[in-house]
Design a protein around this motif. Structure first.
Motif, PDB file in Angstrom:
ATOM      1  N   PHE A  32       6.362  -7.097   2.522  1.00 42.71           N
ATOM      2  CA  PHE A  32       5.092  -6.813   1.218  1.00 42.71           C
ATOM      3  C   PHE A  32       4.647  -7.811   2.245  1.00 42.71           C
ATOM      4  O   PHE A  32       4.204  -8.338   2.128  1.00 42.71           O
ATOM      5  CB  PHE A  32       5.321  -7.785  -0.157  1.00 42.71           C
ATOM      6  CG  PHE A  32       4.451  -7.698  -1.071  1.00 42.71           C
ATOM      7  CD1 PHE A  32       4.328  -6.247  -1.431  1.00 42.71           C
ATOM      8  CD2 PHE A  32       3.977  -8.801  -1.230  1.00 42.71           C
ATOM      9  CE1 PHE A  32       2.450  -6.228  -2.329  1.00 42.71           C
ATOM     10  CE2 PHE A  32       2.742  -8.751  -1.961  1.00 42.71           C
ATOM     11  CZ  PHE A  32       2.362  -7.163  -2.611  1.00 42.71           C
ATOM     12  N   PHE A  49      -0.347  -3.227  -0.375  1.00 41.99           N
ATOM     13  CA  PHE A  49       0.030  -3.197  -1.091  1.00 41.99           C
ATOM     14  C   PHE A  49      -0.825  -2.839  -2.774  1.00 41.99           C
ATOM     15  O   PHE A  49      -0.800  -2.254  -2.981  1.00 41.99           O
ATOM     16  CB  PHE A  49       0.741  -3.473  -1.587  1.00 41.99           C
ATOM     17  CG  PHE A  49       2.079  -2.605   0.551  1.00 41.99           C
ATOM     18  CD1 PHE A  49       2.350  -0.769   0.452  1.00 41.99           C
ATOM     19  CD2 PHE A  49       2.431  -3.536   1.400  1.00 41.99           C
ATOM     20  CE1 PHE A  49       2.666  -0.654   1.704  1.00 41.99           C
ATOM     21  CE2 PHE A  49       3.097  -3.045   2.645  1.00 41.99           C
ATOM     22  CZ  PHE A  49       3.452  -1.839   2.668  1.00 41.99           C
ATOM     23  N   SER A  52      12.170  -2.826   2.707  1.00 42.92           N
ATOM     24  CA  SER A  52      11.559  -3.797   1.247  1.00 42.92           C
ATOM     25  C   SER A  52      13.131  -4.399   0.976  1.00 42.92           C
ATOM     26  O   SER A  52      13.925  -3.821   0.430  1.00 42.92           O
ATOM     27  CB  SER A  52      10.522  -3.597   0.068  1.00 42.92           C
ATOM     28  OG  SER A  52      10.540  -4.242  -0.425  1.00 42.92           O
ATOM     29  N   ALA A  63       1.484  -0.433  -4.786  1.00 39.76           N
ATOM     30  CA  ALA A  63       2.710  -1.688  -5.277  1.00 39.76           C
ATOM     31  C   ALA A  63       2.767  -0.796  -6.679  1.00 39.76           C
ATOM     32  O   ALA A  63       2.660  -0.411  -7.162  1.00 39.76           O
ATOM     33  CB  ALA A  63       2.241  -3.357  -5.051  1.00 39.76           C
ATOM     34  N   TYR A  73       3.866   3.537  -0.024  1.00 42.29           N
ATOM     35  CA  TYR A  73       3.074   4.281   0.252  1.00 42.29           C
ATOM     36  C   TYR A  73       2.947   5.781  -0.434  1.00 42.29           C
ATOM     37  O   TYR A  73       3.669   6.438  -0.859  1.00 42.29           O
ATOM     38  CB  TYR A  73       2.929   5.052   1.633  1.00 42.29           C
ATOM     39  CG  TYR A  73       1.508   5.415   2.108  1.00 42.29           C
ATOM     40  CD1 TYR A  73       0.633   4.363   3.224  1.00 42.29           C
ATOM     41  CD2 TYR A  73       1.728   6.855   2.312  1.00 42.29           C
ATOM     42  CE1 TYR A  73       0.262   4.469   3.701  1.00 42.29           C
ATOM     43  CE2 TYR A  73       0.501   6.978   2.881  1.00 42.29           C
ATOM     44  CZ  TYR A  73      -0.677   6.147   3.843  1.00 42.29           C
ATOM     45  OH  TYR A  73      -1.268   6.249   4.129  1.00 42.29           O
ATOM     46  N   PRO A  87      -1.264   2.844   0.683  1.00 38.68           N
ATOM     47  CA  PRO A  87       0.350   1.994   0.535  1.00 38.68           C
ATOM     48  C   PRO A  87      -0.433   1.087  -0.941  1.00 38.68           C
ATOM     49  O   PRO A  87      -1.446   1.678  -1.490  1.00 38.68           O
ATOM     50  CB  PRO A  87      -0.871   0.330   1.016  1.00 38.68           C
ATOM     51  CG  PRO A  87      -1.632   1.141   2.094  1.00 38.68           C
ATOM     52  CD  PRO A  87      -2.077   1.684   2.347  1.00 38.68           C
ATOM     53  N   PRO A 129       6.557  -2.762  -2.689  1.00 37.58           N
ATOM     54  CA  PRO A 129       5.561  -1.636  -1.539  1.00 37.58           C
ATOM     55  C   PRO A 129       6.374  -0.303  -1.468  1.00 37.58           C
ATOM     56  O   PRO A 129       7.184   0.296  -1.593  1.00 37.58           O
ATOM     57  CB  PRO A 129       5.835  -2.782  -0.081  1.00 37.58           C
ATOM     58  CG  PRO A 129       6.545  -3.249   0.081  1.00 37.58           C
ATOM     59  CD  PRO A 129       7.283  -3.482  -1.819  1.00 37.58           C
TER      60      PRO A 129
END
Length: 324
Positions: A97, A101, A201, A68, A150, A66, A148
């Protein structure tokens, strides 16, 4: 300039302990064809990660987990106060979120903006409190949103949180195709007990004059056409007989053009006729009313849409019909 050009490497800090479940632990179901998608968990929360077709690799292939994305402002100096305010705003605005993250934080700036300068307190916040690894990148603002993500195989994946349909309001969960075709497809996941609904998100979307509904999560009654998906009319025979819709209903397409996102199709009484649970709801079970003791009958043919709004904060608007 590529979609996202990696600017410099990670900090020298040791990697924090991974908190996500390895993607291989949650395999994709048969027939699920969204390219480069997988599920993962942070604590008890489940997520779907999707690699959009236009995204390019930005990090080393060994990097995974994860992360951000923080969009750098014009002012190059980054303070701990501004960082904390940014994350606090995310918590207030977004139900996707999660602090997990922050395992990796990627600062993204446009090419004309000076390189960021993090003050001493910022590094303490990132290192001591958030336990973050840090990277820096260059990108155009219109190509990436904050929030957020990945990282897998060096590429960013957008994140959808998976919410269990505890009140059985939905017939199917939906995801848009990555390609800009306007078509949707089924999200065929469950938590082992019930269907799960994917919600993107809210930080990925910004309302504009041309897209005032950008990111609005809507549910659609399952007698309305949505390109690429079947409609059941709450009839197993109908579902088996007819192919997926090849066109989206005009009224619904208008909402999509304004930025709305379909997260699922909701249950209805069969052919939108009057039905009383549980005597008449035979092919598919009636949704459970979140009010009272849970066994009050949700009234009307758009029962699924009503229950979805009453039971779940992740749904913003339900689209139904008035049958005569």
């Amino acid at each position: 300039m590529s979609w996202l050009q990696f600017f410099t490497g990670f900090s020298s800090w040791p990697k924090s302990t991974p908190i996500s479940t390895p993607p291989s632990a949650l395999p994709e179901p048969p027939g699920f064809h969204i390219a480069a998608s997988f599920t993962f968990k942070i604590d008890k929360n489940s997520f779907l990660a999707r690699r959009a077709s236009q995204q390019l690799s930005i990090l080393g292939s060994a990097t995974a987990g994860p992360c951000a994305v923080i969009l750098q402002r014009e002012e190059p100096r980054i303070t701990a106060h501004w960082l904390q305010e940014t994350v606090d705003r995310w918590h207030r605005a977004d139900d996707v979120f999660h602090p997990g993250f922050l395992e990796t934080v990627i600062f993204v700036r446009e090419e004309h903006i000076p390189e960021p300068v993090l003050d001493k307190d910022s590094w303490k916040l990132l290192d001591n409190k958030w336990k973050s690894q840090v990277a820096f990148a260059v990108a155009d603002r219109e190509d990436i949103a904050e929030g957020p993500y990945y990282v897998r195989d060096g590429a960013l994946h957008t994140v959808w949180r998976l919410f269990p349909d505890t009140h059985e309001a939905f017939m199917t969960a939906m995801l848009p195709h990555n390609e800009p075709s306007g078509a949707y497809q089924d999200l065929s996941y469950s938590d082992g007990h019930r269907l799960v609904i994917g919600a993107p998100s809210r930080l990925y979307y910004t309302a504009t004059d041309t897209k005032p509904l950008d990111g609005l999560r809507i549910t659609v009654k399952d007698n309305i056409d949505l390109e690429g998906t079947k409609k059941t009319m709450s009839s197993r025979s109908w579902e088996e007989l007819y192919p997926p819709s090849n066109k989206t209903a005009t009224a619904l397409q208008t909402l999509l053009d304004l930025g709305a996102v379909v997260i699922g199709k909701t249950k209805l009484s069969q052919f939108a006729e009057v039905e009383v649970p549980t005597a008449d709801w035979v092919d598919f079970h009636c949704p459970f009313n979140p009010r009272g003791d849970g066994y009050l009958s949700p009234e009307g043919s758009t029962a699924g849409g009503a229950v979805a709004l009453a039971a779940f904060d992740f749904a913003d608007v339900s689209i139904g019909t008035d049958s005569m």
